[in-house]
Scaffold this motif. Structure first.
Motif, mmCIF file in Angstrom:
data_model
loop_
_atom_site.group_PDB
_atom_site.id
_atom_site.type_symbol
_atom_site.label_atom_id
_atom_site.label_comp_id
_atom_site.label_asym_id
_atom_site.label_seq_id
_atom_site.Cartn_x
_atom_site.Cartn_y
_atom_site.Cartn_z
ATOM 1 N N GLU A 56 0.801 -1.223 0.000
ATOM 2 C CA GLU A 56 0.000 0.000 0.000
ATOM 3 C C GLU A 56 0.837 1.278 0.000
ATOM 4 O O GLU A 56 0.341 2.329 0.368
ATOM 5 C CB GLU A 56 -0.966 -0.019 1.185
ATOM 6 N N GLY A 57 2.090 1.162 -0.442
ATOM 7 C CA GLY A 57 2.819 2.392 -0.733
ATOM 8 C C GLY A 57 4.029 2.716 0.108
ATOM 9 O O GLY A 57 4.738 3.682 -0.195
ATOM 10 N N ASP A 58 4.306 1.941 1.184
ATOM 11 C CA ASP A 58 5.488 2.213 2.011
ATOM 12 C C ASP A 58 6.026 0.880 2.521
ATOM 13 O O ASP A 58 5.662 0.419 3.602
ATOM 14 C CB ASP A 58 5.151 3.137 3.179
ATOM 15 N N PRO A 59 6.918 0.234 1.771
ATOM 16 C CA PRO A 59 7.302 -1.152 2.066
ATOM 17 C C PRO A 59 8.037 -1.366 3.379
ATOM 18 O O PRO A 59 8.207 -2.508 3.804
ATOM 19 C CB PRO A 59 8.196 -1.527 0.877
ATOM 20 N N ASP A 60 8.482 -0.298 4.035
ATOM 21 C CA ASP A 60 9.215 -0.465 5.293
ATOM 22 C C ASP A 60 8.312 -0.496 6.519
ATOM 23 O O ASP A 60 8.801 -0.686 7.634
ATOM 24 C CB ASP A 60 10.234 0.673 5.471
ATOM 25 N N LEU A 61 7.007 -0.339 6.327
ATOM 26 C CA LEU A 61 6.127 -0.171 7.478
ATOM 27 C C LEU A 61 4.827 -0.966 7.318
ATOM 28 O O LEU A 61 4.214 -0.971 6.253
ATOM 29 C CB LEU A 61 5.786 1.314 7.649
ATOM 30 N N ALA A 62 4.464 -1.655 8.388
ATOM 31 C CA ALA A 62 3.135 -2.269 8.483
ATOM 32 C C ALA A 62 2.568 -1.919 9.853
ATOM 33 O O ALA A 62 3.314 -1.796 10.827
ATOM 34 C CB ALA A 62 3.204 -3.773 8.306
ATOM 35 N N ILE A 63 1.248 -1.744 9.915
ATOM 36 C CA ILE A 63 0.610 -1.299 11.158
ATOM 37 C C ILE A 63 -0.589 -2.196 11.448
ATOM 38 O O ILE A 63 -1.477 -2.357 10.609
ATOM 39 C CB ILE A 63 0.143 0.167 11.052
ATOM 40 N N ASP A 64 -0.583 -2.753 12.643
ATOM 41 C CA ASP A 64 -1.683 -3.607 13.091
ATOM 42 C C ASP A 64 -2.396 -2.969 14.269
ATOM 43 O O ASP A 64 -1.791 -2.233 15.059
ATOM 44 C CB ASP A 64 -1.163 -4.985 13.511
ATOM 45 N N LEU A 65 -3.664 -3.301 14.389
ATOM 46 C CA LEU A 65 -4.475 -2.853 15.507
ATOM 47 C C LEU A 65 -4.861 -4.061 16.342
ATOM 48 O O LEU A 65 -5.439 -5.022 15.819
ATOM 49 C CB LEU A 65 -5.738 -2.147 14.997
ATOM 50 N N TYR A 66 -4.523 -4.040 17.621
ATOM 51 C CA TYR A 66 -4.930 -5.076 18.569
ATOM 52 C C TYR A 66 -5.661 -4.390 19.713
ATOM 53 O O TYR A 66 -5.049 -3.829 20.619
ATOM 54 C CB TYR A 66 -3.712 -5.832 19.104
ATOM 55 N N GLY A 67 -6.985 -4.394 19.651
ATOM 56 C CA GLY A 67 -7.763 -3.704 20.666
ATOM 57 C C GLY A 67 -7.496 -2.217 20.618
ATOM 58 O O GLY A 67 -7.755 -1.551 19.607
ATOM 59 N N ARG A 68 -6.959 -1.658 21.694
ATOM 60 C CA ARG A 68 -6.611 -0.241 21.751
ATOM 61 C C ARG A 68 -5.101 -0.012 21.575
ATOM 62 O O ARG A 68 -4.607 1.070 21.854
ATOM 63 C CB ARG A 68 -7.060 0.350 23.088
ATOM 64 N N THR A 69 -4.411 -1.047 21.113
ATOM 65 C CA THR A 69 -2.962 -0.977 20.940
ATOM 66 C C THR A 69 -2.603 -0.955 19.463
ATOM 67 O O THR A 69 -3.114 -1.761 18.683
ATOM 68 C CB THR A 69 -2.272 -2.177 21.610
ATOM 69 N N LEU A 70 -1.722 -0.045 19.115
ATOM 70 C CA LEU A 70 -1.197 0.028 17.758
ATOM 71 C C LEU A 70 0.147 -0.698 17.738
ATOM 72 O O LEU A 70 1.022 -0.415 18.571
ATOM 73 C CB LEU A 70 -1.008 1.487 17.354
ATOM 74 N N LEU A 71 0.319 -1.635 16.822
ATOM 75 C CA LEU A 71 1.586 -2.346 16.671
ATOM 76 C C LEU A 71 2.186 -1.968 15.325
ATOM 77 O O LEU A 71 1.613 -2.268 14.277
ATOM 78 C CB LEU A 71 1.368 -3.852 16.756
#
Length: 361
Positions: A56-71
């Motif tokens: 989706e445009g930035d290969p060095d970064l992935a972001i996950d959501l676990y409840g109220r926590t951003l990983l």
């Protein structure tokens, strides 16, 4: 402002219907998938991938959501790029706090760091600048899964296998299951939630299995010590064979590469060996669920391997389980392509349900 932020805004808009909460994203109402009521939405207990930067445009970064926590996963290989990606992670956290004000904390995992603690996850920030513990559980399709997001360089619940967990919950009522390479046991937990008669969780790492026990407790499942085996895959499978134990379903979700004194796992060159190793443990008419996440193994080559395994008439491909769209990206958000074509699978995490016929069965 970073070029990342418009990409994040677009990714959030595409996932609006998946995000748990009583707020809105880009003026779109949010609802929690599954059987939850509006009151449950405010708990923010679901998990999904918010941004797959590789596609989706930035290969060095992935972001996950676990409840109220951003990983936030910093996947940059080069140390200089890793530092730049760390700055982007901070920008992403600040942006997403504004869009999802119920977020409480964020962790960053830096894959290329020489520091094991940085690879496992470092607290980036907490609510109002104060340290807040990361979420310790999430709920998916009505099933609770325990988390320890800083235990390992990966998250302790894999989001790319969500639809497989749904399949297991739907299809294994009354069945006996062996979950090989169980990790934290989520696939076995899903099977139990669907009424499986019994699940053996097998993994080399006892700490991972301890987290599986917590998931059992969260769901009210009985914890029987004999169903949690901390042992070497090769040794334990041989022991099952000697005892003549058979299962209605064997789940095979090995790591990409691993070596123990007893054997070697290599999903690029030795997938066939692994499948043949557990195939004798499946009852006649039972199923073997094979997962291969080798990024550089094409879907066509893996599918051909599975077809060749079925050339004797005793194994056939019954179904391919897709990876959910929040993990693959959406048509309006995808800007890149994987290094090799995963088709006929929809992602490099290739999941196949194989039906087994036994000789004389």
């Amino acid at each position: 402002m970073s070029d990342l932020l418009p990409l994040l805004a677009q990714a959030l808009a595409a996932r609006a219907s998946l995000i748990s909460g009583s707020t809105t994203v880009r003026n779109q109402p949010l609802s929690l998938p599954g059987s939850y009521t509006a009151g449950d939405d405010a708990q923010h207990v679901t998990a999904l991938r918010l941004f797959n930067g590789f596609l989706e445009g930035d290969p060095d970064l992935a972001i996950d959501l676990y409840g109220r926590t951003l990983l936030l996963h910093n996947y940059a290989d080069d140390p200089a790029n890793a530092a730049a990606a760390a700055i982007k992670a901070q920008q992403a956290w600040q942006f997403l706090q504004g869009e999802l004000p119920w977020l409480q904390t964020a962790l960053v995992k830096t894959r290329s760091s020489p520091d094991p603690a940085a690879r496992r996850g470092v607290l980036l920030a907490g609510l109002c600048g104060h340290a807040v513990a990361a979420d310790s559980k999430v709920c998916e399709d009505g099933v609770w899964y325990a988390l320890n997001l800083a235990m390992h360089q990966d998250a302790t619940l894999y989001l790319d296998t969500r639809l497989l967990r749904r399949w297991l919950k739907t299809n294994l009522a009354g069945k006996s299951v062996l979950n090989a390479f169980a990790y934290t046991g989520s696939l076995g937990v899903a099977a139990l939630a669907g009424g499986a008669q019994g699940v053996i969780q097998l993994d080399l790492n006892r700490r991972f299995l301890d987290l599986a026990r917590v998931s059992y407790a969260l769901n009210g499942f009985p914890v029987r010590q004999e169903n949690f085996i901390a042992g070497d895959f090769w040794t334990e499978v041989n022991r099952f064979k000697r005892r003549g134990e058979l299962f209605d379903c064997v789940l095979l979700d090995p790591p990409f590469f691993a070596v123990t004194p007893r054997g070697r796992v290599d999903l690029v060159s030795q997938s066939q060996r692994l499948i043949n190793k557990v195939r004798p443990l499946v009852k006649d008419g039972g199923c073997l669920v094979a997962i291969n996440n080798a990024l550089f193994l094409s879907g066509r080559d893996y599918y051909a391997l599975l077809q060749n395994l079925g050339g004797d008439g005793y194994l056939r491909i019954e179904e391919l389980i897709p990876v959910p769209p929040d993990f693959t990206g959406y048509p309006e958000t995808v800007l890149g392509a994987p290094p090799v074509d995963p088709a006929p699978f929809n992602h490099s995490t290739k999941i196949a349900v194989l039906r087994v016929k036994r000789k004389g069965g």
